[in-house]
Design a protein around this motif. Structure first.
Motif, short mmCIF file in Angstrom:
data_model
loop_
_atom_site.label_atom_id
_atom_site.label_comp_id
_atom_site.label_asym_id
_atom_site.label_seq_id
_atom_site.Cartn_x
_atom_site.Cartn_y
_atom_site.Cartn_z
N ILE A 7 1.06 -1.32 0.04
CA ILE A 7 0.09 -0.16 0.26
C ILE A 7 0.78 1.42 -0.25
O ILE A 7 1.52 1.18 0.60
CB ILE A 7 -0.44 0.13 1.33
N LEU A 8 0.37 2.30 -0.75
CA LEU A 8 1.35 3.55 -1.05
C LEU A 8 0.04 4.71 -0.28
O LEU A 8 -0.68 4.46 -0.98
CB LEU A 8 1.67 4.19 -2.30
N VAL A 9 0.60 5.23 0.46
CA VAL A 9 -0.24 6.21 1.28
C VAL A 9 0.40 7.59 0.61
O VAL A 9 1.87 8.12 0.43
CB VAL A 9 0.12 6.16 2.67
N VAL A 10 -0.03 8.60 -0.70
CA VAL A 10 0.74 9.38 -0.11
C VAL A 10 -0.62 11.16 -0.28
O VAL A 10 -2.29 11.47 -0.94
CB VAL A 10 0.44 9.37 -2.15
N ASP A 11 0.34 11.97 0.72
CA ASP A 11 -0.71 12.76 1.32
C ASP A 11 0.36 13.90 2.05
O ASP A 11 0.90 13.18 2.58
CB ASP A 11 -1.48 12.52 3.05
N ASP A 12 -0.18 15.16 1.81
CA ASP A 12 1.25 16.18 1.99
C ASP A 12 0.57 16.83 3.08
O ASP A 12 1.69 17.04 4.42
CB ASP A 12 0.83 17.23 1.00
N ALA A 33 4.81 5.32 1.97
CA ALA A 33 4.74 6.78 2.01
C ALA A 33 4.86 7.94 1.63
O ALA A 33 6.45 7.76 1.63
CB ALA A 33 3.99 7.72 3.49
N THR A 34 4.58 8.90 0.59
CA THR A 34 4.95 10.08 0.77
C THR A 34 4.72 11.20 0.43
O THR A 34 3.02 10.83 0.73
CB THR A 34 5.37 9.82 -1.44
N TRP A 35 4.70 12.36 -0.07
CA TRP A 35 4.26 13.60 1.10
C TRP A 35 3.73 14.20 -0.71
O TRP A 35 2.36 14.96 -0.53
CB TRP A 35 4.72 14.46 1.51
N ASN A 36 3.85 13.88 -1.89
CA ASN A 36 3.37 13.92 -2.95
C ASN A 36 3.40 13.36 -4.65
O ASN A 36 4.08 12.48 -3.76
CB ASN A 36 4.61 15.25 -4.00
N GLY A 37 2.27 13.93 -5.63
CA GLY A 37 2.67 13.18 -6.64
C GLY A 37 3.38 12.57 -7.11
O GLY A 37 3.80 11.68 -8.06
N ILE A 38 4.17 13.36 -7.11
CA ILE A 38 5.77 13.03 -7.95
C ILE A 38 6.86 12.22 -7.40
O ILE A 38 6.72 10.64 -8.17
CB ILE A 38 6.53 15.00 -8.30
N ASP A 39 6.76 11.68 -6.08
CA ASP A 39 7.41 10.73 -5.57
C ASP A 39 6.41 9.28 -5.22
O ASP A 39 6.80 8.91 -5.40
CB ASP A 39 7.07 11.35 -3.96
N ALA A 40 4.87 10.00 -5.97
CA ALA A 40 4.66 8.97 -5.75
C ALA A 40 4.73 7.59 -7.18
O ALA A 40 4.83 6.62 -6.65
CB ALA A 40 2.45 9.14 -5.73
N GLY A 60 2.53 19.95 -6.94
CA GLY A 60 2.82 19.89 -7.88
C GLY A 60 2.08 18.98 -8.70
O GLY A 60 0.83 19.29 -8.73
N ALA A 61 1.92 17.28 -9.32
CA ALA A 61 0.84 16.98 -9.54
C ALA A 61 -0.03 16.61 -8.78
O ALA A 61 -0.01 16.30 -6.90
CB ALA A 61 1.56 15.42 -10.07
N ASP A 62 -1.34 17.22 -8.96
CA ASP A 62 -2.40 17.00 -8.07
C ASP A 62 -3.13 15.51 -8.40
O ASP A 62 -2.66 15.44 -8.75
CB ASP A 62 -3.51 17.80 -8.52
N GLY A 63 -4.10 15.21 -7.23
CA GLY A 63 -4.24 13.94 -6.74
C GLY A 63 -4.67 13.42 -8.24
O GLY A 63 -4.97 12.11 -9.10
N MET A 64 -5.84 14.30 -8.91
CA MET A 64 -6.20 13.22 -9.97
C MET A 64 -5.62 13.10 -11.79
O MET A 64 -5.19 12.06 -12.47
CB MET A 64 -7.74 14.44 -10.49
#
Length: 153
Positions: A7-12, A33-40, A60-64
């Motif tokens: 599981i990857l958690v992506v939230d700033d 976990a990562t804090w932004n879309g680019i790192d995700a 950076g890159a938004d969730g959509m």
């Protein structure tokens, strides 16, 4: 749920991110976990995750954008959108882009565990269905059978 579930958690928001990680690792899953879309997306490139819990509003890159990219490159990964700013428009867009679910914050530990389990069950069901259809020879050949049977009428 299998301990092999990734599981990857992506939230700033660090508090949210760490809370989700803590809840999910307590039930023996491999969680990053990562804090932004680019790192995700970089993390997905290294080794795709089974389930991605994804915030919408991030630098950076938004969730959509991240959702769209994940579903294009890794369609077997299940994505759950989790947002503090839910709207009908973003919910529709998320579903259209292939999100497994769309939830609004705040969420408790049981909610996170349940949605991750649900997403993984859906992934396993979809993979099993694909395998079964391939084993039974459905797909393009079944379309031609339908066409033949409709021509008999």
């Amino acid at each position: 749920m299998d301990a092999k579930t990734r599981i990857l958690v992506v939230d700033d928001d660090e508090v949210v991110r760490l809370g989700f990680v803590r809840s999910l690792t307590s039930v023996h899953r491999k969680v990053e976990a990562t804090w932004n879309g680019i790192d995700a997306l970089r993390a997905m490139e290294r080794d795709p995750f089974d389930v991605v819990l994804l915030d919408i509003r991030m630098l950076g890159a938004d969730g959509m954008t991240v959702l769209r990219t994940i579903k294009e490159k890794w369609p077997d990964s299940e994505v759950v959108i989790i947002t503090g700013y839910p709207t009908l428009e973003t919910a529709k867009e998320a579903v259209r882009l292939g999100a497994h679910d769309y939830l609004s914050k705040p969420l408790g530990p049981d909610d996170i565990i349940n949605v991750a389990d649900s997403a993984m069950q859906h992934k396993l069901w979809a993979l099993r269905k694909d395998r079964t259809n391939q084993d039974q020879g459905t797909g393009a050949s079944s379309g031609s059978r339908r066409q033949t049977s409709s021509q008999a009428y």
